[in-house]
Motif scaffolding. Structure first.
Motif, PDB file in Angstrom:
ATOM      1  N   ALA A 190      43.533  55.754  39.981  1.00  0.00           N
ATOM      2  CA  ALA A 190      43.677  54.358  40.403  1.00  0.00           C
ATOM      3  C   ALA A 190      43.398  54.074  41.878  1.00  0.00           C
ATOM      4  O   ALA A 190      42.967  52.976  42.219  1.00  0.00           O
ATOM      5  N   LEU A 191      43.641  55.047  42.750  1.00  0.00           N
ATOM      6  CA  LEU A 191      43.686  54.723  44.180  1.00  0.00           C
ATOM      7  C   LEU A 191      42.399  54.084  44.698  1.00  0.00           C
ATOM      8  O   LEU A 191      42.424  53.039  45.349  1.00  0.00           O
ATOM      9  N   MET A 192      41.290  54.718  44.367  1.00  0.00           N
ATOM     10  CA  MET A 192      40.004  54.201  44.836  1.00  0.00           C
ATOM     11  C   MET A 192      39.750  52.777  44.323  1.00  0.00           C
ATOM     12  O   MET A 192      39.382  51.882  45.082  1.00  0.00           O
ATOM     13  N   ASP A 193      39.971  52.574  43.044  1.00  0.00           N
ATOM     14  CA  ASP A 193      39.763  51.241  42.455  1.00  0.00           C
ATOM     15  C   ASP A 193      40.674  50.210  43.115  1.00  0.00           C
ATOM     16  O   ASP A 193      40.243  49.097  43.427  1.00  0.00           O
ATOM     17  N   LEU A 194      41.922  50.573  43.329  1.00  0.00           N
ATOM     18  CA  LEU A 194      42.876  49.610  43.893  1.00  0.00           C
ATOM     19  C   LEU A 194      42.477  49.192  45.303  1.00  0.00           C
ATOM     20  O   LEU A 194      42.502  48.006  45.643  1.00  0.00           O
TER      21      LEU A 194
END
Ligand SMILES: [Zn+2]
Length: 496
Positions: A190-194
């Motif tokens: 999730a981190l990159m997308d968020l």
């Protein structure tokens, strides 16, 4: 009673955005949860994306998000419509630590979801960096840059421009509607997308991670779920890249539905005859399953036809020119055969840690190699793909010759072209979540995710190369960011 063979994805672009808008909004507003995925023009310095310090890592991703852009956005809306209780329903599988025991309480057997998936081609109107590596990968996988420039739905990064209206049909408005739906959001890693979604469609990212996390808790009050985290730390499969987990989940659900065990079931709406914006993405297995009674020798020969790098992390530096097989179903078959012989060790992982040097230039042992493999998972160059390109398909491995008694088709994976990949990746992410919900959830009366008992896996985000997850919480000492507060007050009518 067949499971689905294809997945309808609605292609959204500049020319049909307004036409699709009402149905898109309705899907979003009635979702039990929304799975999302992005395709990016680049990621920036790979090594700093996996910096030891998580704060440094955040800053580096935020920096990339300010100079790169989102090329397409996939949104897959999952609505839990019914949980059929069935007297024949039994529990299955082993216990996973830290999550609610399967089937506790009244259980529930068939968890039915209605799914609507959208692939939105997007175009950042400000200058942005396109990395050659990303470009090469995307073009190799059928991404059409001409189409993107011509048809991308335009948007601007950072904070709202002064003249932005709060109710116009736009990508940034859509993002606010997703926040307004106040349902859980699901990502695979999730981190990159968020960070990219925040910077590109919401507001300028805060200078430190604590504020970013605090903002997230307000933006997504129903929680963020990361299927890569769930897979890696709770479910323990031999690999955790998107396509692998998806195809594994497909198998399990198929098997469990036949056995009357708890399983997820997805359905799609019937689109009107004249509705021309649908692409059907194929999910059928391209070849025939490998029989489970083949001898050790044939097993070893089969194993030798598979690309180790791809088998381990869904990515191979040789891309389309790799001579070994990237067929995830074959990889799953081999893993299954290996597992039925030995205890469920994470064999593949260990093997890859040994042979991983081929991916990129990292030379430090252990942790770096684990990072190395995971960069692949984070990167668009390596973005976990549902697609096996044309030249991946025929390869030099003639499985039919190895097992003469079985007719094996070509090794072509399900072909999902670059045109709608973010959409299909979002669907795969949502499907994995549906599997976890049916497996670990407890159904009582409510069809809300908050009521099925998955709190222990909520708001935990996968961190590449780390043994612990990133917890999305607001610390008592941290304030939310100013830009976020301004945005929130401007959109209070949606976010109430
Ligand atoms: Zn390969």
């Amino acid at each position: 009673m067949a499971m689905f063979e294809t997945v309808p994805v609605v292609d959204v672009h500049k020319d049909n955005f307004k036409e699709i808008w009402p149905s898109l909004l309705l899907s979003v507003k009635t979702s039990t949860y929304i799975a999302m995925d992005t395709e990016l023009s680049g990621l920036g310095n790979r090594k700093s994306l996996v910096a030891k310090s998580i704060e440094d890592r955040y800053k580096s991703i935020a920096n990339s998000a300010k100079s790169r852009s989102i090329l397409s956005l996939g949104i897959s809306c999952f609505k839990l419509t019914n949980v059929a209780k069935n007297g024949m329903c039994t529990d299955s599988g082993q216990e996973a630590s830290g999550v609610p025991p399967r089937g506790e309480g009244s259980g529930g057997c068939k968890w039915r979801f209605l799914v609507q998936t959208y692939n939105i081609t997007t175009l950042c109107e400000e200058d942005y960096v396109v990395e050659p590596g990303s470009l090469k990968f995307l073009v190799e996988h059928g991404f059409d840059f001409n189409r993107q420039y011509e048809k991308g739905v335009p948007y601007c990064r950072g904070n709202d421009k002064i003249d932005t209206k709060a109710d116009s049909m736009s990508l940034r408005q859509l993002f606010m509607e997703i926040l307004g739906a106040a349902c859980p959001v699901i990502f695979h890693n999730a981190l990159m997308d968020l960070v990219f979604l925040y910077e590109n469609l919401y507001a300028s990212t805060p200078p430190n991670m604590a504020a970013f996390l605090a903002d997230l808790t307000e933006m997504f009050p129903a929680g963020i779920f990361d299927t890569k985290y769930i897979t890696d730390f709770k479910h323990k499969m031999p690999a955790s890249y998107l396509e692998y987990v998806f195809r594994k989940s497909l198998r399990t659900n198929k098997e469990f539905s036949l056995l009357g065990k708890k399983h997820a079931w997805v359905e799609f709406p019937t689109y009107p005859a004249g509705f021309s914006h649908i692409t059907q993405c194929n999910c059928e297995r391209p070849g025939t399953a490998i029989p489970s009674n083949i001898d050790k020798d044939t097993q070893d020969k089969l194993k030798a036809t598979v690309c180790d790098s791809y088998a381990g992390h869904g990515w191979c530096s040789r891309g389309n020119s790799c001579v070994k097989s990237h067929d995830v179903d074959l990889i799953l078959d081999i893993d299954f055969l290996a597992q039925s012989k030995k205890s469920r060790k994470r064999k593949r992982r260990r093997e890859n840690q040994k042979t991983d040097g081929e991916n990129e230039g990292f030379t430090e042992p252990d942790e770096e190699q684990e990072m190395d493999s995971s960069i692949a998972n984070m990167s668009i160059v390596a973005k976990e793909t549902s697609e096996v390109g044309e030249s991946d398909t025929t390869k030099n491995c003639d499985i039919g010759a190895l097992i003469p008694s079985v007719t094996i088709g070509t090794l072509k994976g399900p072909v999902v072209s670059g045109k709608h990949r973010a959409g299909f990746d979002a669907f795969m992410t949502g499907y994995i979540m549906a599997s976890y919900v049916s497996e670990y959830g407890t159904h009582k009366d409510s069809l809300k995710l908050a009521d099925v008992g998955l709190n222990e896996i909520k708001n935990l985000v996968y961190l590449t190369g780390k043994d612990i997850a990133l917890s999305v919480v607001k610390s008592g000492f941290t304030k939310t960011s100013k830009d976020h507060r301004e945005k929130f007050s401007k959109f209070s009518h949606i976010l109430s």
